[in-house]
Design a protein around this motif. Structure first.
Motif, PDB file in Angstrom:
ATOM      1  N   PRO A 151     -10.443   0.226  72.625  1.00 51.03           N
ATOM      2  CA  PRO A 151      -8.907   0.339  72.532  1.00 51.03           C
ATOM      3  C   PRO A 151      -8.192   1.265  71.719  1.00 51.03           C
ATOM      4  CG  PRO A 151      -9.541  -2.019  72.945  1.00 51.03           C
ATOM      5  CD  PRO A 151     -10.891  -1.235  72.388  1.00 51.03           C
ATOM      6  N   ALA A 152      -8.754   1.498  70.554  1.00 52.52           N
ATOM      7  CA  ALA A 152      -8.065   2.073  69.558  1.00 52.52           C
ATOM      8  C   ALA A 152      -7.899   3.521  70.070  1.00 52.52           C
ATOM      9  CB  ALA A 152      -8.448   1.902  68.217  1.00 52.52           C
ATOM     10  N   LYS A 154      -7.677   4.855  72.969  1.00 52.02           N
ATOM     11  CA  LYS A 154      -7.051   4.985  74.279  1.00 52.02           C
ATOM     12  C   LYS A 154      -5.690   5.646  73.852  1.00 52.02           C
ATOM     13  CE  LYS A 154      -9.465   2.039  77.136  1.00 52.02           C
ATOM     14  NZ  LYS A 154      -9.764   0.576  77.674  1.00 52.02           N
ATOM     15  N   SER A 155      -5.371   6.934  73.913  1.00 53.92           N
ATOM     16  CA  SER A 155      -4.027   7.545  73.486  1.00 53.92           C
ATOM     17  C   SER A 155      -4.115   8.753  73.963  1.00 53.92           C
ATOM     18  CB  SER A 155      -3.774   6.989  72.013  1.00 53.92           C
ATOM     19  OG  SER A 155      -2.578   7.974  71.646  1.00 53.92           O
ATOM     20  N   TRP A 233      -0.468   9.799  66.071  1.00 53.45           N
ATOM     21  CA  TRP A 233      -1.458   8.801  66.829  1.00 53.45           C
ATOM     22  C   TRP A 233      -1.456   7.613  65.968  1.00 53.45           C
ATOM     23  CZ3 TRP A 233      -7.052   9.042  66.172  1.00 53.45           C
ATOM     24  CH2 TRP A 233      -7.814   8.126  66.833  1.00 53.45           C
ATOM     25  N   ASN A 236       1.385   5.330  65.722  1.00 52.91           N
ATOM     26  CA  ASN A 236       1.245   4.418  66.741  1.00 52.91           C
ATOM     27  C   ASN A 236       0.146   3.495  66.858  1.00 52.91           C
ATOM     28  OD1 ASN A 236       3.033   4.587  68.992  1.00 52.91           O
ATOM     29  ND2 ASN A 236       2.304   6.266  70.099  1.00 52.91           N
ATOM     30  N   ALA A 237      -0.760   3.586  66.329  1.00 53.02           N
ATOM     31  CA  ALA A 237      -1.780   2.682  66.466  1.00 53.02           C
ATOM     32  C   ALA A 237      -1.885   1.875  65.245  1.00 53.02           C
ATOM     33  CB  ALA A 237      -3.263   3.520  66.500  1.00 53.02           C
ATOM     34  N   TRP A 238      -1.528   2.200  64.287  1.00 53.27           N
ATOM     35  CA  TRP A 238      -1.744   1.420  62.920  1.00 53.27           C
ATOM     36  C   TRP A 238      -0.316   1.338  62.266  1.00 53.27           C
ATOM     37  CZ3 TRP A 238      -5.772   5.509  61.831  1.00 53.27           C
ATOM     38  CH2 TRP A 238      -6.823   5.215  62.844  1.00 53.27           C
ATOM     39  N   GLY A 239       0.591   1.674  62.559  1.00 56.67           N
ATOM     40  CA  GLY A 239       1.959   1.562  61.855  1.00 56.67           C
ATOM     41  C   GLY A 239       2.057   2.420  60.835  1.00 56.67           C
TER      42      GLY A 239
ATOM     43  N   ASN B 282      -2.249   0.718  70.287  1.00 58.94           N
ATOM     44  CA  ASN B 282      -1.826   1.905  70.651  1.00 58.94           C
ATOM     45  C   ASN B 282      -0.553   1.806  71.329  1.00 58.94           C
ATOM     46  OD1 ASN B 282      -3.106   4.011  69.524  1.00 58.94           O
ATOM     47  ND2 ASN B 282      -4.766   3.817  71.054  1.00 58.94           N
ATOM     48  N   PRO B 284       2.547  -0.463  70.618  1.00 58.05           N
ATOM     49  CA  PRO B 284       3.222  -1.463  69.816  1.00 58.05           C
ATOM     50  C   PRO B 284       4.341  -2.302  70.275  1.00 58.05           C
ATOM     51  CG  PRO B 284       3.714   0.497  68.849  1.00 58.05           C
ATOM     52  CD  PRO B 284       2.649   0.864  69.901  1.00 58.05           C
ATOM     53  N   LYS B 291       7.949  -2.369  63.848  1.00 56.70           N
ATOM     54  CA  LYS B 291       7.152  -2.373  64.925  1.00 56.70           C
ATOM     55  C   LYS B 291       5.795  -3.173  64.805  1.00 56.70           C
ATOM     56  CE  LYS B 291       7.347   2.515  66.485  1.00 56.70           C
ATOM     57  NZ  LYS B 291       6.397   3.941  66.514  1.00 56.70           N
ATOM     58  N   PHE B 293       1.927  -4.179  65.576  1.00 55.78           N
ATOM     59  CA  PHE B 293       0.884  -3.551  66.042  1.00 55.78           C
ATOM     60  C   PHE B 293      -0.178  -4.695  66.150  1.00 55.78           C
ATOM     61  CE2 PHE B 293       3.192  -0.623  63.724  1.00 55.78           C
ATOM     62  CZ  PHE B 293       3.161   0.541  64.481  1.00 55.78           C
ATOM     63  N   ALA B 431       5.113  -2.829  60.536  1.00 59.12           N
ATOM     64  CA  ALA B 431       5.373  -1.919  59.662  1.00 59.12           C
ATOM     65  C   ALA B 431       6.968  -1.407  59.952  1.00 59.12           C
ATOM     66  CB  ALA B 431       4.764  -0.713  59.796  1.00 59.12           C
ATOM     67  N   ASP B 433       9.211   1.626  58.594  1.00 50.01           N
ATOM     68  CA  ASP B 433       9.165   2.830  57.434  1.00 50.01           C
ATOM     69  C   ASP B 433      10.326   3.773  58.011  1.00 50.01           C
ATOM     70  OD1 ASP B 433       8.963   5.325  56.184  1.00 50.01           O
ATOM     71  OD2 ASP B 433       6.711   5.537  56.967  1.00 50.01           O
TER      72      ASP B 433
END
Ligand code: HEM
Lengths: 306, 502
Positions: A151-152, A154-155, A233, A236-239, B282, B284, B291, B293, B431, B433
């Motif tokens: 899933p991580a 898919k972007s 990216w 979007n995925a990890w903040g 991907n 969030p 946000k 996640f 997060a 920011d």
């Protein structure tokens, strides 16, 4: 479909190997007339590029055959790449194996397209050698079965990010070949031995320097973009857009070194040899990022199936 | 000591304090210093990828320190585990920033000055220029220069004409791009700084059916910038309704996750309506100022412990932390406030199997054959410490048992332990920011600027009617930014002049 893809990749490797022989034969036979040393300078009005190939130059035929073979092999490789994507029903840049195929295509295409404009057959040995080596590593060490993505990954940003990185990898490889050739040729010119040995088969040092600068000037914005797309990216995925993960760290190092190269080229005392060496160090750093980090470091990027 | 002998290289009188400062400033803002600082920055980043870093993986730093008791503390003192927050790393980039500012300001001023003026007149010896050619057999009259001027203007050159010569310059956007790029680099660093001071991040583990709010006590870990007031985190509330995961069923990558999806009831702040929202890896959950996640997941077995007299001393879903990719998970239950204290240590296997070497282990991450392996303890159960670990030193093991969902296990003392079922839990990371928009805008401008700077070239060309003969014109060019484009310009101009009808 995945099997067909593998078959196409192996076939392309075979054709590349033949092309490599052709380029080697062409280089062995070739000798650039000394007159072209100042090819960068403009001749009289309307004159053609001094580097334009002389019709009966030795090695021309085998060079052209090798170029044609390279086009064929690249076509096969693209087919393999596309089939791989169809097999997994996604963009085929999801693991190191696929990334290597993409980068190999990028190297080969950059080279082939560039050589429609100027004569670059003398560079073929390096380029096709690098492509073959990349593919060899890909099919032996990096091969992963075609599958869907975790899933991580898919972007769309991933697709953009990895494509830009693959293109950069291709151009970095090309630039390293040009810089290597420049160093050889420069050394020979400094010692007044430019008319014998390997150096005599290369274009003038000035021209090689200009070509490597142009390659890096082209790739630097692309690499900048690749890094930034990766950051978007990641956000979007990890903040967080930047976290000094080993892959990010080496991307940054690579970027800074190439920025150093660009500065060195306009700094007195660093022009020429020193700048060229910085350019080579940049390529080494790219390779560390590409292979080293995936194998030796653990980080958020290390899940991509090697 | 005798008086110092004047050193052969020194030029002129001693430098005073002001002189030294001026020298220092000039050195710091020189291109060579910038170059060396850039290379130093690259070098200084390397340890950050070689050694584990506290910022990303504090646990590995501790492992490293334990494995290397002599070398470790020294490395620590040198900041090798906090490279990107270390003083020496900061010193390099701050110097680079100062150098950058000291570089941009005079260059901007310079650029504006040159842009206001027409290009400088043609130098006397054009043949010395790096790009040079002559056009023969042309009528060298002012009509030729008129045509050349028109041609240059059509091609957006800035033209200066005096007497028998034309100077023209083009590619100012190269400079604009270059300045833009260097300037935005500073904005990028500013954005990172803003994020560091005003941003925060947190992690939470939430079991299906449970929730949390935007307050410190609800987070499992929390990191904040210096200027964040921890009492004023966003006042949202989130309840995780449902989490689902799917995995690759077969092939080399069997067990790889394929899809994670979470559904939550969300309210932006007390009093605001509750809405149902879905989010994924991907993609969030976006709340005002924060946000959320989805970063991972695992299982939380529901365990119920009943005393022989019927009192329920524990009844809850307990988060078991995954130990491997197939979600072999471990966790504990602590019940300190009964006499004697009671505790369970467990292993949850979503797809259970017994490995001859490793013992009970899960072979697939989805719950195909879930089993719970429990050890029960009595004695002095200490609270405090990690909720995921049990200190068994003062405890007596009173039994071991494997359970399937719905099964109960009666201990020797009559206590009954029931494995009621299990739920999913999700790892969430939060997060905030405030610098990220600035960072995004600055990065986009960095790309625009660097592309302009590298793909456009500032260059000058000159055309002069040759004094030597009536039919020769000289064309010369000088690139002010590398790239060799000017050779093509000179060639094109020469071709144009030679083809022109006279
Ligand atoms: C934060 C660090 C810096 C980075 C990443 C950086 C990056 C770059 C890049 C990529 C170029 C290439 C543009 C080109 O070749 O036209 C460049 C050019 C240039 N940089 Fe920097 N730079 C930095 C700091 C500095 C500093 C501190 C100075 C001032 C001393 C400086 C002065 C210049 C100049 C004068 C050019 C133009 C060179 C040319 O036109 O060939 N840079 N810089």
């Amino acid at each position: 479909m995945a099997q067909l893809s593998n078959a196409a990749v192996y076939a392309s490797m075979l054709v590349y190997a033949l092309a490599l022989f052709g380029f080697a034969a062409s280089l062995a036979a070739r000798r650039v007339p000394l007159a072209s040393k100042n090819a960068v300078l403009v001749g009289s009005a309307g004159a053609q590029d001094v580097e334009a190939p002389v019709a009966d130059e030795p090695g021309r035929r085998s060079g052209n055959i090798a170029l044609a073979l390279s086009w064929l092999a690249t076509g096969l490789l693209i087919v393999g790449f596309v089939l791989r994507g169809l097999a997994a029903e996604r963009f085929p840049l999801g693991n190191m194996y696929e990334f290597s195929l993409g980068a190999a295509i990028a190297v080969a295409l950059t080279y082939l397209i560039a050589s429609t404009r100027t004569d670059l057959r003398w560079l073929g040995v390096w380029v096709i050698g690098a492509v073959l080596l990349t593919l060899g590593v890909a099919v032996t060490l990096l091969y992963t079965e075609s599958a869907q993505l975790v899933p991580a990954l898919k972007s769309w940003w991933l697709v953009i990010h990895v494509s830009a990185a693959a293109i950069s990898g291709g151009a970095f490889t090309l630039s390293a070949g040009l810089i290597g050739a420049y160093l050889v040729r420069q050394r020979a010119e400094d010692r007044g031995r430019a008319d014998s040995g390997l150096a005599s088969r290369l274009p003038s040092a000035d021209r090689l320097d200009l070509l490597s600068y142009r390659t890096i000037a082209f790739v630097f914005p692309v690499w900048t973009f690749a890094v930034i797309a990766g950051a978007i990216w990641a956000e979007n995925a990890w903040g967080r857009y930047w976290g000094w993960d080993p892959k990010e760290t080496w991307a940054f190092i690579t970027w800074v070194i190439y920025a150093g190269y660009l500065h060195a080229r306009s700094t007195a005392g660093w022009k020429g040899r020193k700048a060229a060496i910085i350019g080579l160090v940049g390529f080494v750093s790219f390779l560390i990022n590409y292979f080293g980090v995936n194998f030796f470091a653990t980080g958020l990027h290390s899940y991509a199936g090697v | 000591m005798t008086t110092t002998v004047e050193r052969p290289r020194s030029s002129g009188p001693q430098l005073g304090a002001v002189g030294w400062m001026r020298w220092g400033w000039r050195t710091l803002t020189s291109m060579r210093t910038a170059l060396i600082l850039l290379l130093l920055l690259a070098l200084a980043s390397i340890p950050g990828s070689v050694f584990p870093q506290r910022g990303t993986d504090a646990a590995r730093v501790n492992d490293y320190l334990q494995a290397n008791p002599t070398l470790g503390p020294w490395l620590d003192r040198l900041g090798m585990f906090d490279v990107f927050a270390s003083a020496w790393f900061a010193a390099i980039y701050l110097l680079l920033c100062i150098s950058l500012v000291g570089c941009i300001i005079p260059r901007t001023a310079d650029f504006i000055r040159t842009y206001r003026k027409p290009p400088p007149p043609a130098p006397s010896r054009l043949s010395r220029m790096p790009a040079y050619t002559t056009v023969n057999d042309v009528a060298t009259d002012s009509a030729l220069l008129d045509d050349a001027e028109a041609y240059l203007r059509d091609n957006r050159w800035r033209v200066r004409r005096d007497g028998d010569a034309i100077s023209a310059e083009k590619g100012y956007l190269h400079e604009v791009g270059n300045l833009l790029f260097h300037l935005c680099f500073i904005f990028l660093l500013l954005a990172v700084g803003v994020g560091g001071l005003f941003g925060w991040s947190a992690r939470v583990i939430v079991v299906e059916g449970k929730g949390f709010t935007g307050s410190l006590t609800q987070f499992d870990s929390f990191r904040k910038g210096r200027l964040v007031n921890p009492d004023q985190i966003a006042p949202f509330s989130v309840v995780l309704q449902d989490f689902s995961a799917t995995f690759q069923e077969s092939g080399q990558q069997a067990g790889s996750p394929r899809q994670f999806e979470a559904r939550a009831l969300v309210s932006e702040r007390p009093g605001k309506p509750v809405t149902e929202q879905e989010f994924q890896v991907n993609s969030p959950l976006v709340l005002p100022g924060v946000k959320v996640f989805l970063t991972g997941h695992g299982y939380a077995p529901e365990i119920k412990v009943t005393r022989p007299d019927g009192t329920v001393i524990f009844d809850d879903a307990v988060v078991f932390l995954p130990r491997d990719g197939n979600l072999t998970s471990t966790g504990v239950v602590k019940v300190p406030d009964v006499e004697p204290g009671f505790a369970l240590q467990g292993l949850f296997l979503p797809t259970a199997s017994i490995d001859p070497v490793q013992g009970p282990i899960s072979t697939f991450p989805a719950a195909q054959d879930p089993q719970l392996f429990l050890g029960a303890f009595t004695g002095d159960v200490k609270i405090g410490g990690s909720v995921y670990q049990l200190d068994t030193t003062d405890l007596d093991l009173i039994g071991n048992q494997a359970l399937r969902p719905g099964q109960s296990w009666e201990l020797p003392d009559g206590t009954s332990v029931e494995f009621v079922g299990f739920r999913d839990f999700a790892n969430l990371s939060l997060a905030h920011d405030p610098g990220r928009w600035l960072a995004l805008i600055a990065s986009v401008l960095v790309i625009v600027g660097v592309s302009m700077s590298l793909l456009l070239h500032r260059r000058r060309v000159w055309i002069r009617l040759s004094p030597q003969g009536d039919t020769v014109a000289e064309v010369a060019g000088l690139s002010r930014s590398g790239g060799g484009r000017v050779h093509d310009d000179v060639r094109e101009i020469a071709t144009m002049l030679s083809k022109r009808e006279s």
